[in-house]
Design a protein around this motif. Structure first.
Motif, PDB file in Angstrom:
ATOM      1  N   MET A 131      -4.916 -12.953  15.468  1.00  0.00           N
ATOM      2  CA  MET A 131      -5.161 -13.884  14.485  1.00  0.00           C
ATOM      3  C   MET A 131      -5.856 -13.218  13.219  1.00  0.00           C
ATOM      4  O   MET A 131      -7.086 -12.995  13.358  1.00  0.00           O
ATOM      5  CB  MET A 131      -5.492 -15.047  14.788  1.00  0.00           C
ATOM      6  CG  MET A 131      -4.520 -15.921  15.495  1.00  0.00           C
ATOM      7  SD  MET A 131      -4.819 -17.588  15.901  1.00  0.00           S
ATOM      8  CE  MET A 131      -5.631 -17.370  17.435  1.00  0.00           C
ATOM      9  N   ASP A 132      -5.243 -13.151  11.990  1.00  0.00           N
ATOM     10  CA  ASP A 132      -5.954 -12.813  10.902  1.00  0.00           C
ATOM     11  C   ASP A 132      -6.157 -13.718  10.077  1.00  0.00           C
ATOM     12  O   ASP A 132      -5.460 -14.460   9.105  1.00  0.00           O
ATOM     13  CB  ASP A 132      -5.028 -11.736  10.207  1.00  0.00           C
ATOM     14  CG  ASP A 132      -5.632 -10.945   9.025  1.00  0.00           C
ATOM     15  OD1 ASP A 132      -7.066 -11.079   9.016  1.00  0.00           O
ATOM     16  OD2 ASP A 132      -5.136 -10.010   8.650  1.00  0.00           O
ATOM     17  N   GLU A 133      -7.419 -14.245  10.035  1.00  0.00           N
ATOM     18  CA  GLU A 133      -8.051 -15.199   9.311  1.00  0.00           C
ATOM     19  C   GLU A 133      -6.608 -16.504   8.891  1.00  0.00           C
ATOM     20  O   GLU A 133      -6.709 -16.724   7.884  1.00  0.00           O
ATOM     21  CB  GLU A 133      -8.332 -14.866   7.830  1.00  0.00           C
ATOM     22  CG  GLU A 133      -9.108 -13.630   7.750  1.00  0.00           C
ATOM     23  CD  GLU A 133     -10.346 -13.562   6.954  1.00  0.00           C
ATOM     24  OE1 GLU A 133     -10.490 -14.610   6.267  1.00  0.00           O
ATOM     25  OE2 GLU A 133     -10.900 -12.828   6.692  1.00  0.00           O
ATOM     26  N   PRO A 134      -6.497 -17.046  10.040  1.00  0.00           N
ATOM     27  CA  PRO A 134      -5.435 -17.926  10.079  1.00  0.00           C
ATOM     28  C   PRO A 134      -5.612 -19.178   9.257  1.00  0.00           C
ATOM     29  O   PRO A 134      -4.941 -20.153   8.894  1.00  0.00           O
ATOM     30  CB  PRO A 134      -4.869 -18.109  11.493  1.00  0.00           C
ATOM     31  CG  PRO A 134      -6.393 -17.785  12.430  1.00  0.00           C
ATOM     32  CD  PRO A 134      -6.935 -16.905  11.471  1.00  0.00           C
ATOM     33  N   LEU A 135      -7.188 -19.334   9.089  1.00  0.00           N
ATOM     34  CA  LEU A 135      -7.648 -20.957   8.687  1.00  0.00           C
ATOM     35  C   LEU A 135      -7.973 -20.876   7.309  1.00  0.00           C
ATOM     36  O   LEU A 135      -8.399 -21.709   6.612  1.00  0.00           O
ATOM     37  CB  LEU A 135      -8.876 -21.337   9.493  1.00  0.00           C
ATOM     38  CG  LEU A 135      -8.514 -21.322  10.936  1.00  0.00           C
ATOM     39  CD1 LEU A 135      -9.769 -22.173  11.648  1.00  0.00           C
ATOM     40  CD2 LEU A 135      -7.308 -22.286  11.431  1.00  0.00           C
ATOM     41  N   SER A 136      -8.025 -19.618   6.591  1.00  0.00           N
ATOM     42  CA  SER A 136      -8.829 -19.475   5.211  1.00  0.00           C
ATOM     43  C   SER A 136      -7.930 -20.267   4.283  1.00  0.00           C
ATOM     44  O   SER A 136      -8.383 -20.514   3.216  1.00  0.00           O
ATOM     45  CB  SER A 136      -8.995 -18.047   4.798  1.00  0.00           C
ATOM     46  OG  SER A 136      -7.887 -17.358   5.050  1.00  0.00           O
ATOM     47  N   ASN A 137      -6.741 -20.379   4.316  1.00  0.00           N
ATOM     48  CA  ASN A 137      -5.843 -21.058   3.514  1.00  0.00           C
ATOM     49  C   ASN A 137      -5.722 -22.473   3.437  1.00  0.00           C
ATOM     50  O   ASN A 137      -4.964 -23.234   3.025  1.00  0.00           O
ATOM     51  CB  ASN A 137      -4.330 -20.291   3.315  1.00  0.00           C
ATOM     52  CG  ASN A 137      -4.205 -19.239   2.578  1.00  0.00           C
ATOM     53  OD1 ASN A 137      -5.329 -18.561   2.222  1.00  0.00           O
ATOM     54  ND2 ASN A 137      -3.226 -18.651   2.494  1.00  0.00           N
ATOM     55  N   LEU A 138      -6.401 -23.192   4.564  1.00  0.00           N
ATOM     56  CA  LEU A 138      -6.339 -24.661   4.892  1.00  0.00           C
ATOM     57  C   LEU A 138      -7.604 -25.044   4.059  1.00  0.00           C
ATOM     58  O   LEU A 138      -8.493 -24.446   4.040  1.00  0.00           O
ATOM     59  CB  LEU A 138      -6.332 -24.736   6.262  1.00  0.00           C
ATOM     60  CG  LEU A 138      -5.152 -24.110   7.112  1.00  0.00           C
ATOM     61  CD1 LEU A 138      -5.421 -24.557   8.610  1.00  0.00           C
ATOM     62  CD2 LEU A 138      -3.886 -24.734   6.678  1.00  0.00           C
ATOM     63  N   ASP A 139      -7.470 -26.477   3.962  1.00  0.00           N
ATOM     64  CA  ASP A 139      -8.574 -27.205   3.206  1.00  0.00           C
ATOM     65  C   ASP A 139      -9.650 -27.405   4.381  1.00  0.00           C
ATOM     66  O   ASP A 139      -9.191 -27.542   5.802  1.00  0.00           O
ATOM     67  CB  ASP A 139      -8.289 -28.453   2.585  1.00  0.00           C
ATOM     68  CG  ASP A 139      -7.449 -29.420   3.562  1.00  0.00           C
ATOM     69  OD1 ASP A 139      -8.230 -29.937   4.303  1.00  0.00           O
ATOM     70  OD2 ASP A 139      -6.463 -29.733   3.042  1.00  0.00           O
ATOM     71  N   ALA A 140     -10.912 -28.054   4.024  1.00  0.00           N
ATOM     72  CA  ALA A 140     -11.851 -27.992   4.877  1.00  0.00           C
ATOM     73  C   ALA A 140     -11.716 -28.812   6.090  1.00  0.00           C
ATOM     74  O   ALA A 140     -12.150 -28.471   7.099  1.00  0.00           O
ATOM     75  CB  ALA A 140     -13.058 -28.244   4.204  1.00  0.00           C
ATOM     76  N   LYS A 141     -11.036 -30.067   5.989  1.00  0.00           N
ATOM     77  CA  LYS A 141     -10.892 -30.816   7.028  1.00  0.00           C
ATOM     78  C   LYS A 141     -10.053 -30.445   8.063  1.00  0.00           C
ATOM     79  O   LYS A 141     -10.023 -30.487   9.244  1.00  0.00           O
ATOM     80  CB  LYS A 141     -10.567 -32.095   6.294  1.00  0.00           C
ATOM     81  CG  LYS A 141     -10.824 -33.507   7.280  1.00  0.00           C
ATOM     82  CD  LYS A 141     -10.438 -34.787   6.446  1.00  0.00           C
ATOM     83  CE  LYS A 141     -10.114 -35.865   7.332  1.00  0.00           C
ATOM     84  NZ  LYS A 141      -9.580 -37.111   6.508  1.00  0.00           N
ATOM     85  N   LEU A 142      -8.830 -29.802   7.498  1.00  0.00           N
ATOM     86  CA  LEU A 142      -7.735 -29.527   8.320  1.00  0.00           C
ATOM     87  C   LEU A 142      -8.182 -28.143   8.939  1.00  0.00           C
ATOM     88  O   LEU A 142      -7.994 -28.086  10.289  1.00  0.00           O
ATOM     89  CB  LEU A 142      -6.574 -29.106   7.629  1.00  0.00           C
ATOM     90  CG  LEU A 142      -5.258 -29.062   8.065  1.00  0.00           C
ATOM     91  CD1 LEU A 142      -4.914 -30.338   8.829  1.00  0.00           C
ATOM     92  CD2 LEU A 142      -4.225 -28.602   7.003  1.00  0.00           C
ATOM     93  N   ARG A 143      -9.188 -27.493   8.493  1.00  0.00           N
ATOM     94  CA  ARG A 143      -9.529 -26.371   9.322  1.00  0.00           C
ATOM     95  C   ARG A 143     -10.404 -26.671  10.534  1.00  0.00           C
ATOM     96  O   ARG A 143     -10.211 -25.908  11.602  1.00  0.00           O
ATOM     97  CB  ARG A 143     -10.794 -25.563   8.276  1.00  0.00           C
ATOM     98  CG  ARG A 143     -10.965 -24.167   8.570  1.00  0.00           C
ATOM     99  CD  ARG A 143     -11.619 -23.508   7.369  1.00  0.00           C
ATOM    100  NE  ARG A 143     -10.914 -23.616   6.036  1.00  0.00           N
ATOM    101  CZ  ARG A 143     -11.690 -23.008   5.029  1.00  0.00           C
ATOM    102  NH1 ARG A 143     -12.902 -22.823   4.955  1.00  0.00           N
ATOM    103  NH2 ARG A 143     -11.237 -23.326   3.634  1.00  0.00           N
ATOM    104  N   VAL A 144     -11.005 -27.507  10.501  1.00  0.00           N
ATOM    105  CA  VAL A 144     -11.790 -28.043  11.437  1.00  0.00           C
ATOM    106  C   VAL A 144     -10.828 -28.572  12.674  1.00  0.00           C
ATOM    107  O   VAL A 144     -10.783 -28.324  13.687  1.00  0.00           O
ATOM    108  CB  VAL A 144     -12.971 -29.376  11.275  1.00  0.00           C
ATOM    109  CG1 VAL A 144     -13.450 -29.750  12.560  1.00  0.00           C
ATOM    110  CG2 VAL A 144     -13.964 -28.772  10.221  1.00  0.00           C
ATOM    111  N   GLN A 145      -9.620 -29.400  12.310  1.00  0.00           N
ATOM    112  CA  GLN A 145      -8.853 -29.762  13.284  1.00  0.00           C
ATOM    113  C   GLN A 145      -8.126 -28.362  13.926  1.00  0.00           C
ATOM    114  O   GLN A 145      -7.839 -28.416  15.028  1.00  0.00           O
ATOM    115  CB  GLN A 145      -8.063 -30.707  12.413  1.00  0.00           C
ATOM    116  CG  GLN A 145      -6.695 -31.409  13.398  1.00  0.00           C
ATOM    117  CD  GLN A 145      -5.746 -31.986  12.547  1.00  0.00           C
ATOM    118  OE1 GLN A 145      -5.986 -32.387  11.483  1.00  0.00           O
ATOM    119  NE2 GLN A 145      -4.599 -32.062  12.848  1.00  0.00           N
ATOM    120  N   VAL A 146      -7.580 -27.745  12.985  1.00  0.00           N
ATOM    121  CA  VAL A 146      -6.673 -26.370  13.400  1.00  0.00           C
ATOM    122  C   VAL A 146      -7.703 -25.587  14.397  1.00  0.00           C
ATOM    123  O   VAL A 146      -7.002 -24.940  15.362  1.00  0.00           O
ATOM    124  CB  VAL A 146      -6.034 -25.714  12.315  1.00  0.00           C
ATOM    125  CG1 VAL A 146      -5.412 -24.561  12.896  1.00  0.00           C
ATOM    126  CG2 VAL A 146      -5.248 -26.844  11.673  1.00  0.00           C
TER     127      VAL A 146
END
Lengths: 289, 401
Positions: free
Chosen positions: B175-190
């Protein structure tokens, strides 16, 4: 209530220039448009005249002697006009198809594959854009004579089947395609050809449409090359057929103009139906045809 | 399920060396994060593992077999990209089916449209669909299968990308930075979902991120890269509490570790006008790394005392600003003796915080450092070993201070 009582012809109101600057702009644009449109008006006007009136010193837009019926009847019914149209169609579509088949993979390779010498190769492509057809036409002609392929569809298409301009245009377009999607496809097991067919091609539809318009119009209007390689009437393209009314001794200008009008008509009609595509084609290719 | 070994991987682009001699062992089912600032070579390393780049030298072993010369598709490795890299003109279902189509059908049967026409294609189709639907329902995206990627939200696209990688049953999941395009709240969830996915699938995960919090919270082990060098590999807590050098200490931990200049003396380390009862190898200047929670402020300020209150020399601290984070506060300022060095203190609030207003009124605070939590580095940033000196020294220095 005052609003309703205001001067009635508000269409005139709308036409009234908002400022001097706007007025000057409008006049300039109008003059520009006139320069563009006048040759067409002249062409249509001349196509309705008898030959001796076309270059009469006493010029008028409205023909004094109306010979429109004769001219157009002669062009459309006294010669195999539909054959000419079909020839033009076959040549233009054939050229376009082969151009796409050769240019798209080449452009993909230049845009997205890393290989030794790709920069030099691309430089060569750019350099090739500058070579006009006139330079290569004599060797091409001699070659076609030697292999006995003069006066064939192949001869009419051959010089144009690889378009360096198309390679250049598509290469620029493909460079914008995300690398990560190509990499994902490679991980997923796509072959390079499948990457082109399934991923690049659907995304390149605007560029392909633009280039198609450009290429089609350019080869529809091409007189030079068909004039060189076509000898018989049954291989003549529509544009070439205009030349039939010219001979060393006498030129029937009325019919030539009628013929020019008839040849231009399909493009004009196509333009009216697909104006947006044409404009995009011309702006994207950055070349006025 | 696979063990992945990287041995002496080197890579340069032109004259720039991007990776210097990287060796890393990832055991079966492990979650390893590659973390570092952008440009440190972590994504290149991941692409080398995937087979999208070829290393200049070194080897990649998957379950003991070299995969260096196999194409990406033959490595049975799945990869999730930062921008998800979904195929824009295909529906979600088609996107997810692609890896299976490519693996199971011959070339002629997978050309556009041919899957429905050819016998092989028609035979394979129901099985492929069933597998896609199974993974889709696992990721709760089964209602989106007919949509195009453009019609999905960021989180949904992320899940489709995960799903597309999962259907093929990979041995290793990259996985190559899979969370960096998500907003902060979603990031924690994912983040939580990916951890869960790792736990349930038991696959080997290699996760690239520039965010040390992601690396720390999700992984079994963290590998920290800097300018193409592997600085340290270890469990998240080991990197935090026992960094090999100053760069690691600086990168791991938020807020960043505080650095103060000290002096090694016979009876401890002198910091300002106190001497800390710690024995550090060598003599002369030393860099003292102080984690924000290694500093305690007297509870007169409305802050909770540490569980084991630090008895020791008190330092004078000039306060500049307080950040209220809810259960705790972050105090920005500097040690009074060294006005140039920014120091941040993290302290738990007590029940009386805010009632007394003592902290907001105070300009200078008396703070104590917990000698056991301090880290020492030499001038080059290499870690120095330290041991606490006898308690008697403590009292005498305290008295001296």
């Amino acid at each position: 209530m005052a609003d309703i009582a205001a001067p009635a012809p508000n269409w005139l109101d709308r036409l009234r220039p908002k400022s001097i600057g706007r007025l000057v702009t409008t006049i300039l644009l109008f003059l520009g448009a006139w320069v563009m449109v006048f040759p067409f008006i002249w062409m249509i006007s001349s196509s309705l005249k008898p030959t001796d009136e076309v270059y009469d010193s006493d010029f008028s837009i409205i023909p004094k002697t109306f010979k429109g019926w004769d001219n157009y009847y002669g062009v459309i019914f006294e010669q195999p006009y539909l054959i000419f149209l079909m020839n033009s169609m076959i040549v233009c579509l054939g050229i376009l198809l082969i151009q796409l088949v050769t240019a798209i993979p080449a452009a993909y390779a230049l845009a997205k594959l890393k290989f030794r010498g790709s920069t030099i190769l691309f430089g060569t492509v750019i350099a090739a854009i500058t070579i006009p057809i006139n330079v290569t036409s004599i060797p091409l002609y001699i070659g076609l004579v030697r292999v006995g392929l003069l006066d064939t569809y192949f001869a009419m298409m051959f010089p144009f089947i690889v378009s360096v301009f198309a390679i250049f245009l598509f290469r620029q377009f493909f460079r914008g395609f995300p690398d990560s999607i190509i990499q994902a496809a490679r991980v997923d097991g796509f072959s390079e050809i499948e990457i082109i067919l399934r991923l690049i091609l659907p995304s390149a539809v605007p560029a392909i449409a633009a280039f198609s318009v450009f290429s089609f119009v350019a080869h529809w209007n091409d007189l030079y090359w068909p004039l060189i390689v076509v000898q018989s009437q049954d291989k003549m393209t529509a544009t070439l057929s205009m030349m039939q009314y010219q001979s060393a001794f006498d030129t029937d200008y009325g019919r030539t103009y009628a013929s020019a009008t008839v040849v231009t008509a399909p493009m004009v009609i196509a333009f009216l139906f697909a104006r947006r595509l044409f404009i995009r084609g011309i702006t994207m290719t950055g070349v006025k045809g | 399920m696979a063990r992945l070994e990287l041995t002496n991987i080197k890579k340069s682009f032109g004259d720039t060396a991007v990776l210097h001699d990287i060796s890393l062992d990832v055991s079966d089912g492990e979650f390893v994060s590659l973390v570092g600032q952008s440009g440190c070579g972590k994504s290149t390393l991941l692409r080398i593992i995937a087979g999208l780049e070829t290393p200049d030298s070194g080897d990649i072993l998957l379950d003991g077999k070299s995969v260096l010369n196999s194409a990406p598709k033959n490595r049975n490795i799945a990869m999730v990209f930062q921008d998800y890299a979904l195929y824009p003109h295909m529906s979600v279902g088609e996107n997810m089916a692609m890896p299976l189509v490519m693996a199971r059908l011959p070339l002629y049967a997978r050309l556009p449209g041919m899957r429905r026409v050819t016998p092989v294609g028609r035979r394979a189709q129901p099985q492929i669909r069933a597998e896609v639907e199974k993974v889709a329902s696992q990721l709760r995206i089964d209602h989106l299968l007919d949509r195009k990627p453009a019609q999905l939200s960021g989180g949904q696209r992320q899940r489709v990308a995960l799903g597309r990688s999962l259907v093929r049953n990979p041995q290793v999941f990259l996985m190559d930075e899979p969370l960096s395009n998500l907003d902060a709240k979603l990031r924690v969830q994912v983040r939580a979902e990916i951890t869960e996915l790792h736990d349930t699938s038991g696959l080997t995960f290699i996760y690239v991120t520039h965010d040390q919090v992601e690396a720390m919270t999700m992984s079994d082990r963290v590998a920290l890269l800097q300018t193409g060098h592997l600085l340290q590999v270890g469990q998240p807590n080991a990197l935090y509490a026992d960094p090999a050098n100053l760069d690691v200490a600086r990168f791991i931990g938020s807020p960043e570790i505080n650095i103060a200049a000290g002096e090694r003396l016979a009876d401890g380390v002198k910091l300002g006008d106190v001497t800390l009862p710690v024995g550090v190898d060598g003599t002369g200047p030393v860099q003292v790394g102080i984690r924000p929670e290694a500093i305690s402020v007297s509870n007169a300020a409305g802050l909770a005392a540490l569980e084991q209150p630090v008895k020791g020399p008190a330092l004078s601290f000039t306060k500049r600003m307080i950040e209220d984070l809810g259960p705790e506060v972050l105090i920005h300022g500097h040690f009074t003796h060294a006005p140039d060095g920014l120091v941040r203190i993290r302290a738990q609030k007590s029940g009386v915080y805010g009632e007394t207003g003592a902290l907001s009124r105070a300009k200078t605070l008396q703070v104590m450092l917990n000698p056991e939590q301090l880290l020492f580095f030499d001038a080059e940033g290499q870690r120095l070993s330290a041991k606490a000196l006898a308690a008697t020294t403590t009292t005498t220095t305290a008295g001296a201070a």
